[in-house]
Enzyme design. Structure first.
Site, short mmCIF file in Angstrom:
data_model
loop_
_atom_site.label_atom_id
_atom_site.label_comp_id
_atom_site.label_asym_id
_atom_site.label_seq_id
_atom_site.Cartn_x
_atom_site.Cartn_y
_atom_site.Cartn_z
CG LEU A 12 -1.67 1.18 1.44
CD1 LEU A 12 -2.79 1.43 0.40
CD2 LEU A 12 -2.66 0.98 2.77
CB THR A 100 -7.41 -5.63 9.00
OG1 THR A 100 -7.68 -6.67 8.52
CG2 THR A 100 -7.45 -5.62 10.57
CE1 TYR A 124 -2.37 -7.20 10.72
CE2 TYR A 124 -4.43 -8.22 9.89
CZ TYR A 124 -3.73 -7.38 9.74
OH TYR A 124 -3.55 -6.30 8.97
#
Ligand code: NAP
Length: 282
Positions: A12, A100, A124
């Site tokens: 990104l 996310t 995560y």
């Protein structure tokens, strides 16, 4: 506009560097030169460049690895996020933090909107939810942008893994019980630019339009490459992972469009564009 991009060498980060360069001065930083968890190292970088916005695309992104390296994941994704948010708040400039679909548990069965409660299944996702919270409470001028299933230049992403596997194996098996929103980093970078031209601070979802299973995503990748491997679908129980994944993590990006007018194109179009780009990238 003077844009400081952290995590500039990530997939990104690379697209952000290109897209924001069209709007003014851009400085990119990444490991090993700059660790966002090290606030003492971060401070002079911000002071010297004097950005008008900081974009934090730096993250610990190894979903499986995070299960065994909780401390590393939280250092980058929470402590780093807090450091970046504190410095941007101190300099009275906006901050962007990417998060996310893995902050959700996947039980909703309808596209997630930004106000849905988070309930991460793995380390995560927990570390990213913690980074969101740290950013949100530290700098009121925040854009928290949740995205999903990213692929972009130089990344070891799902698209590249499927192509590599298909080039070396005549038969592939891909799970068909995980549904999500594949997203091209180029489109996410452009959406980020559009959103940061506004003062509509808050939490957004930015993913390419439509959804698919991992199996259907792989099928489209193979169709576009023309590689003749056989593709079979299977259940995720056949590929046990340390990190539990949400079964359904489609994100609804309509509030992004309402805030800045940017409409994410369908994932198939974005994938076709990536396939064209990778001809010169790889
Ligand atoms: N990839 C996905 O499918 C996905 C899905 C949803 C959301 N996201 C989020 O989207 C953002 C961008 O993801 P991406 O796929 O572009 O990630 P990426 O390719 O892994 O890039 C992240 C970059 O950050 C660097 N980094 C890691 N820890 C750092 C630290 N402490 N200080 C400074 N830099 C550090 C990494 O360096 P090293 O490579 O040396 O570690 C890497 O260059 C992240 O916030 C991620 O959580 C990604």
């Amino acid at each position: 506009m003077r844009t400081l991009i952290l995590g500039a060498k990530g997939q990104l980060g690379r697209d952000l560097m290109e897209v924001f360069a069209a709007r003014g001065a851009v400085k990119g930083c990444d490991l090993p030169q700059l660790d966002i968890a090290d606030e003492v190292a971060l401070q002079p970088v911000v002071e010297q460049f004097a950005p008008t916005i900081i974009i934090n695309a730096a993250a610990y992104t190894d979903v499986e690895g995070a299960e065994d390296n909780l401390q590393d994941a939280f250092l980058a994704n929470e402590t780093g996020a807090r450091n970046v948010a504190e410095l941007s708040a101190y300099h009275q400039i906006p901050v962007v933090y990417f998060s996310t679909d893995y902050v959700f548990d996947g039980t909703k069965n309808a596209p997630y909107v930004p106000s849905d409660p988070v309930a991460p299944l793995g380390v995560y996702g927990e570390s990213k939810a913690a980074g969101e919270a740290a950013t949100r409470i530290t700098n009121a001028r925040h854009f928290i942008i949740r995205t999903a299933w990213l692929y972009g230049p130089g990344g070891n992403n799902f698209v590249e893994k499927i192509i590599q596997a298909a080039e070396t194996r005549p038969k592939l098996r891909v799970v068909d019980d995980e549904i999500g929103s594949p997203t091209h980093t180029r489109d996410l970078a452009e959406a980020t630019l559009a959103l940061t031209q506004t003062e509509a601070y808050g939490t957004y979802h930015a993913v390419n339009a439509g959804d698919c299973t991992r199996y259907n995503f792989a099928k489209e990748i193979l169709r576009l490459t023309g590689i003749g491997s056989t593709l079979d679908s299977c259940a995720s129980s056949e590929f046990p992972t340390k990190a539990p994944r949400p079964r359904y993590s489609v994100l609804d990006a309509s509030s992004l469009t309402e805030a800045c007018g940017y409409e994410m194109r369908p994932w198939q179009e974005a994938l076709l564009n990536y396939m064209d780009r990778r001809k010169v990238l790889v």
